[in-house]
Scaffold this motif. Sequence first.
Motif, PDB file in Angstrom:
ATOM      1  N   PRO A   1       7.043   9.641 -11.601  1.00  0.00           N
ATOM      2  CA  PRO A   1       6.104   8.609 -11.145  1.00  0.00           C
ATOM      3  C   PRO A   1       6.799   7.303 -10.810  1.00  0.00           C
ATOM      4  CG  PRO A   1       6.002   8.825 -13.528  1.00  0.00           C
ATOM      5  CD  PRO A   1       6.923   9.912 -13.058  1.00  0.00           C
ATOM      6  N   ALA A   2       6.260   6.607  -9.824  1.00  0.00           N
ATOM      7  CA  ALA A   2       6.771   5.298  -9.414  1.00  0.00           C
ATOM      8  C   ALA A   2       5.647   4.552  -8.709  1.00  0.00           C
ATOM      9  CB  ALA A   2       7.983   5.455  -8.488  1.00  0.00           C
ATOM     10  N   TRP A   3       5.902   3.291  -8.382  1.00  0.00           N
ATOM     11  CA  TRP A   3       4.965   2.471  -7.614  1.00  0.00           C
ATOM     12  C   TRP A   3       5.596   2.116  -6.285  1.00  0.00           C
ATOM     13  CZ3 TRP A   3       0.192   2.024  -9.547  1.00  0.00           C
ATOM     14  CH2 TRP A   3       0.005   2.137 -10.933  1.00  0.00           C
ATOM     15  N   LEU A   4       4.850   2.282  -5.200  1.00  0.00           N
ATOM     16  CA  LEU A   4       5.306   1.921  -3.869  1.00  0.00           C
ATOM     17  C   LEU A   4       4.673   0.586  -3.486  1.00  0.00           C
ATOM     18  CD1 LEU A   4       6.925   2.882  -1.340  1.00  0.00           C
ATOM     19  CD2 LEU A   4       4.751   3.797  -0.470  1.00  0.00           C
ATOM     20  N   VAL A   5       5.516  -0.425  -3.270  1.00  0.00           N
ATOM     21  CA  VAL A   5       5.026  -1.765  -2.955  1.00  0.00           C
ATOM     22  C   VAL A   5       4.966  -1.909  -1.436  1.00  0.00           C
ATOM     23  CG1 VAL A   5       5.307  -4.224  -3.372  1.00  0.00           C
ATOM     24  CG2 VAL A   5       6.144  -2.582  -5.061  1.00  0.00           C
ATOM     25  N   LEU A   6       3.749  -2.042  -0.888  1.00  0.00           N
ATOM     26  CA  LEU A   6       3.501  -2.009   0.547  1.00  0.00           C
ATOM     27  C   LEU A   6       3.242  -3.385   1.154  1.00  0.00           C
ATOM     28  CD1 LEU A   6       1.052   0.962   0.206  1.00  0.00           C
ATOM     29  CD2 LEU A   6       3.239   1.149   1.380  1.00  0.00           C
TER      30      LEU A   6
ATOM     31  N   TYR B   1       2.532   5.630   4.550  1.00  0.00           N
ATOM     32  CA  TYR B   1       2.402   4.283   3.994  1.00  0.00           C
ATOM     33  C   TYR B   1       1.027   3.699   4.302  1.00  0.00           C
ATOM     34  CZ  TYR B   1       7.544   4.292   3.637  1.00  0.00           C
ATOM     35  OH  TYR B   1       8.852   4.591   3.346  1.00  0.00           O
ATOM     36  N   GLU B   2       0.566   3.868   5.546  1.00  0.00           N
ATOM     37  CA  GLU B   2      -0.725   3.289   5.917  1.00  0.00           C
ATOM     38  C   GLU B   2      -1.879   3.988   5.213  1.00  0.00           C
ATOM     39  OE1 GLU B   2      -1.103   0.410   7.439  1.00  0.00           O
ATOM     40  OE2 GLU B   2       1.087   0.431   7.352  1.00  0.00           O
ATOM     41  N   GLN B   3      -1.773   5.296   4.989  1.00  0.00           N
ATOM     42  CA  GLN B   3      -2.802   5.993   4.217  1.00  0.00           C
ATOM     43  C   GLN B   3      -2.857   5.458   2.784  1.00  0.00           C
ATOM     44  OE1 GLN B   3      -1.867  10.126   4.478  1.00  0.00           O
ATOM     45  NE2 GLN B   3      -2.036  10.177   6.713  1.00  0.00           N
ATOM     46  N   LEU B   4      -1.679   5.246   2.219  1.00  0.00           N
ATOM     47  CA  LEU B   4      -1.634   4.734   0.849  1.00  0.00           C
ATOM     48  C   LEU B   4      -2.143   3.300   0.785  1.00  0.00           C
ATOM     49  CD1 LEU B   4       1.814   6.185  -0.280  1.00  0.00           C
ATOM     50  CD2 LEU B   4      -0.446   6.903  -1.051  1.00  0.00           C
TER      51      LEU B   4
ATOM     52  N   ASP C   1       2.496  -5.697   7.616  1.00  0.00           N
ATOM     53  CA  ASP C   1       1.333  -6.089   6.817  1.00  0.00           C
ATOM     54  C   ASP C   1       0.478  -7.054   7.637  1.00  0.00           C
ATOM     55  OD1 ASP C   1      -0.490  -7.012   4.962  1.00  0.00           O
ATOM     56  OD2 ASP C   1       0.994  -7.390   3.390  1.00  0.00           O
ATOM     57  N   SER C   2      -0.787  -6.718   7.823  1.00  0.00           N
ATOM     58  CA  SER C   2      -1.660  -7.555   8.654  1.00  0.00           C
ATOM     59  C   SER C   2      -1.861  -8.949   8.073  1.00  0.00           C
ATOM     60  CB  SER C   2      -3.016  -6.869   8.838  1.00  0.00           C
ATOM     61  OG  SER C   2      -3.645  -6.661   7.580  1.00  0.00           O
ATOM     62  N   ALA C   3      -1.571  -9.127   6.784  1.00  0.00           N
ATOM     63  CA  ALA C   3      -1.726 -10.445   6.175  1.00  0.00           C
ATOM     64  C   ALA C   3      -0.753 -11.461   6.766  1.00  0.00           C
ATOM     65  CB  ALA C   3      -1.530 -10.357   4.662  1.00  0.00           C
ATOM     66  N   ILE C   4       0.392 -10.991   7.254  1.00  0.00           N
ATOM     67  CA  ILE C   4       1.371 -11.921   7.836  1.00  0.00           C
ATOM     68  C   ILE C   4       1.680 -11.605   9.292  1.00  0.00           C
ATOM     69  CG2 ILE C   4       2.436 -12.509   5.635  1.00  0.00           C
ATOM     70  CD1 ILE C   4       4.336 -10.196   7.867  1.00  0.00           C
ATOM     71  N   ARG C   5       1.227 -10.460   9.757  1.00  0.00           N
ATOM     72  CA  ARG C   5       1.481 -10.062  11.142  1.00  0.00           C
ATOM     73  C   ARG C   5       0.246  -9.365  11.706  1.00  0.00           C
ATOM     74  NH1 ARG C   5       6.462  -6.184  13.105  1.00  0.00           N
ATOM     75  NH2 ARG C   5       6.361  -6.679  15.325  1.00  0.00           N
TER      76      ARG C   5
ATOM     77  N   GLU D   1      -4.409   2.063   2.682  1.00  0.00           N
ATOM     78  CA  GLU D   1      -5.858   2.152   2.846  1.00  0.00           C
ATOM     79  C   GLU D   1      -6.548   2.575   1.551  1.00  0.00           C
ATOM     80  OE1 GLU D   1      -8.609   4.637   5.817  1.00  0.00           O
ATOM     81  OE2 GLU D   1      -6.806   3.824   6.765  1.00  0.00           O
ATOM     82  N   ARG D   2      -5.887   3.447   0.804  1.00  0.00           N
ATOM     83  CA  ARG D   2      -6.507   3.979  -0.420  1.00  0.00           C
ATOM     84  C   ARG D   2      -6.316   3.062  -1.621  1.00  0.00           C
ATOM     85  NH1 ARG D   2      -4.493   9.537  -2.047  1.00  0.00           N
ATOM     86  NH2 ARG D   2      -6.570   9.849  -2.931  1.00  0.00           N
ATOM     87  N   HIS D   3      -5.126   2.438  -1.698  1.00  0.00           N
ATOM     88  CA  HIS D   3      -4.762   1.721  -2.925  1.00  0.00           C
ATOM     89  C   HIS D   3      -4.526   0.232  -2.746  1.00  0.00           C
ATOM     90  CE1 HIS D   3      -4.262   5.587  -4.993  1.00  0.00           C
ATOM     91  NE2 HIS D   3      -3.548   5.988  -3.960  1.00  0.00           N
ATOM     92  N   GLY D   4      -4.364  -0.237  -1.517  1.00  0.00           N
ATOM     93  CA  GLY D   4      -4.037  -1.637  -1.313  1.00  0.00           C
ATOM     94  C   GLY D   4      -2.541  -1.861  -1.228  1.00  0.00           C
ATOM     95  N   ALA D   5      -2.091  -3.004  -1.711  1.00  0.00           N
ATOM     96  CA  ALA D   5      -0.699  -3.424  -1.531  1.00  0.00           C
ATOM     97  C   ALA D   5       0.289  -2.694  -2.423  1.00  0.00           C
ATOM     98  CB  ALA D   5      -0.576  -4.930  -1.768  1.00  0.00           C
ATOM     99  N   VAL D   6      -0.183  -2.025  -3.474  1.00  0.00           N
ATOM    100  CA  VAL D   6       0.697  -1.292  -4.391  1.00  0.00           C
ATOM    101  C   VAL D   6       0.066   0.067  -4.670  1.00  0.00           C
ATOM    102  CG1 VAL D   6       1.800  -1.256  -6.657  1.00  0.00           C
ATOM    103  CG2 VAL D   6       1.548  -3.427  -5.433  1.00  0.00           C
ATOM    104  N   ALA D   7       0.834   1.143  -4.448  1.00  0.00           N
ATOM    105  CA  ALA D   7       0.270   2.488  -4.582  1.00  0.00           C
ATOM    106  C   ALA D   7       1.110   3.332  -5.527  1.00  0.00           C
ATOM    107  CB  ALA D   7       0.204   3.163  -3.216  1.00  0.00           C
ATOM    108  N   PRO D   8       0.460   4.197  -6.337  1.00  0.00           N
ATOM    109  CA  PRO D   8       1.214   5.145  -7.168  1.00  0.00           C
ATOM    110  C   PRO D   8       1.759   6.273  -6.306  1.00  0.00           C
ATOM    111  CG  PRO D   8      -1.137   5.540  -7.393  1.00  0.00           C
ATOM    112  CD  PRO D   8      -0.997   4.326  -6.523  1.00  0.00           C
ATOM    113  N   VAL D   9       3.021   6.663  -6.556  1.00  0.00           N
ATOM    114  CA  VAL D   9       3.659   7.745  -5.805  1.00  0.00           C
ATOM    115  C   VAL D   9       4.491   8.587  -6.754  1.00  0.00           C
ATOM    116  CG1 VAL D   9       3.725   6.541  -3.583  1.00  0.00           C
ATOM    117  CG2 VAL D   9       5.610   6.246  -5.213  1.00  0.00           C
TER     118      VAL D   9
END
Length: 476
Positions: free
Chosen positions: A67-72, A47-50, A343-347, A52-60
């Motif tokens: 195909p799907a989207w992972l909401v991080l 999750y953290e690699q994704l 998520d560092s934005a809230i924690r 770092e690469r894609h931001g808050a939403v990553a393709p998986v």
Amino acid sequence: MTPPAEDSRADSALAAPPPQCPAHAYGAGGVARLYGTAAETDPMGLYEQLRERHGAVAPVLLPGDLPAWLVLGYREVLDVARTPSRFSRDPRLWRAAREGKITPDHPLTPFSTWQPICAFVEGDLHERWRGAINDSLARFDRRGVRRHITRFTNQLVDDFCTSGKADLVHDFAEPLPMLVMTQLLGMSEEYGPRLVQAARDMLKATETAVASNEYVMEALRKTVARKHADPGPDFTSWLLEHPAKLTDDEVEQHLRMVLIAAFETTANLIANTLRLVLTDPRCRANLAGGHMTLPDAVEQTLWDEPPFNAMLGRWATQDTELAGQHIKAGDLLVLAFAAANVDSAIRPDPTAPVHGNRSHLAFSGGPHECPGQDIGRAIADTGIDALMSRLPDIRLAVAESELTWVASLVSRHLVALPTEFTPQAPQPPAPPLLPKGDVPGTQPSSSSTPIPAPDAPAPQPRTSWWRSLMRRIFRR
């Protein structure tokens, strides 16, 4: 969904897996697989690699390289959960399913096949079905439910207390929620052991997940038929008699939803909280010093190790945008609760304690937030307290570094939690708690008191396990 390698916005760096990841963890175009060895060994690392690469939403990619989207991101998960007009729970919207890519034996079939349950609908129908669930859950009496939990805890402890050792995952955390839930649903207790195995198998999305799902459904069909003939003060009977007039199929499907969700979330919550209490010196000190209660420890666990690390799913109702990603109508989104909770934005400091804070996403959010979360909390904190009262000197029998986890697409759980303690004698049979004719767990009238959230319990006297905990701390 368009894979990054074909997206005009993707650069060459996104087309290859990170060097620290095995190549088989990524599919075509460098899109990460959310299944297989890499994802199951270290889901949080992935999750953290994704992120770092894609931001808050990553393709998986899901099993079958769907195909799907992972909401991080925390805010993004809430956005998806709270806006069913854009992101629906109805799997019939899934483009992959409409294209015939989800076969009857596909491991995601139990998760993605539309069923007549409130979790898969929106609007008026959702309110009708969800109202029946909420009203029926509200009829349980808090004290009666906690008596059930204590009784089953004592039964389980009696099975291993003379040996001086126990695996608290297999001997306690897994059977306790299923014993309690089968009681509350009015099911026969003989289903318990096999239901534990079937539930685990379904949630792992294995090749036998469909057969396990059928076993669960057959047990529930028999329960519904029996309750028609002999109703009682239980969740199944209350659903059958509810003014919403659910069909038998609707009742059976909702029973499955409640049973499986309650089992997995609560079993993981118990195991993870026990691990925290037994291995974290700061937690032990805070408990012993009165700075933290057991419900506080449960909430801390829900922040740090939510029972479901991710959950399928939401389906886009229209072309839209989320965190800079272009989501197309019919795309599947997977909500990564574990990633959102850190998520560092809230924690900003994920190691800091969060006592009294229930804003985690362990139970999702929005109109589909888990309706039975307070029963899960009650099973966890009441069961753990009763366990440790019986075995006050219980301790981990192996080094913490020897503990291992198994992760699936949606959950991560301890394989075992070996413990040792001073052997104890089983408890003598307890006398009936209520006069003959009364049924523990319910109140006699329809005005039964709902189970309140256990976030502000009344002060309790320190029991023997607290004193033992303090002695162990101060001997260090």
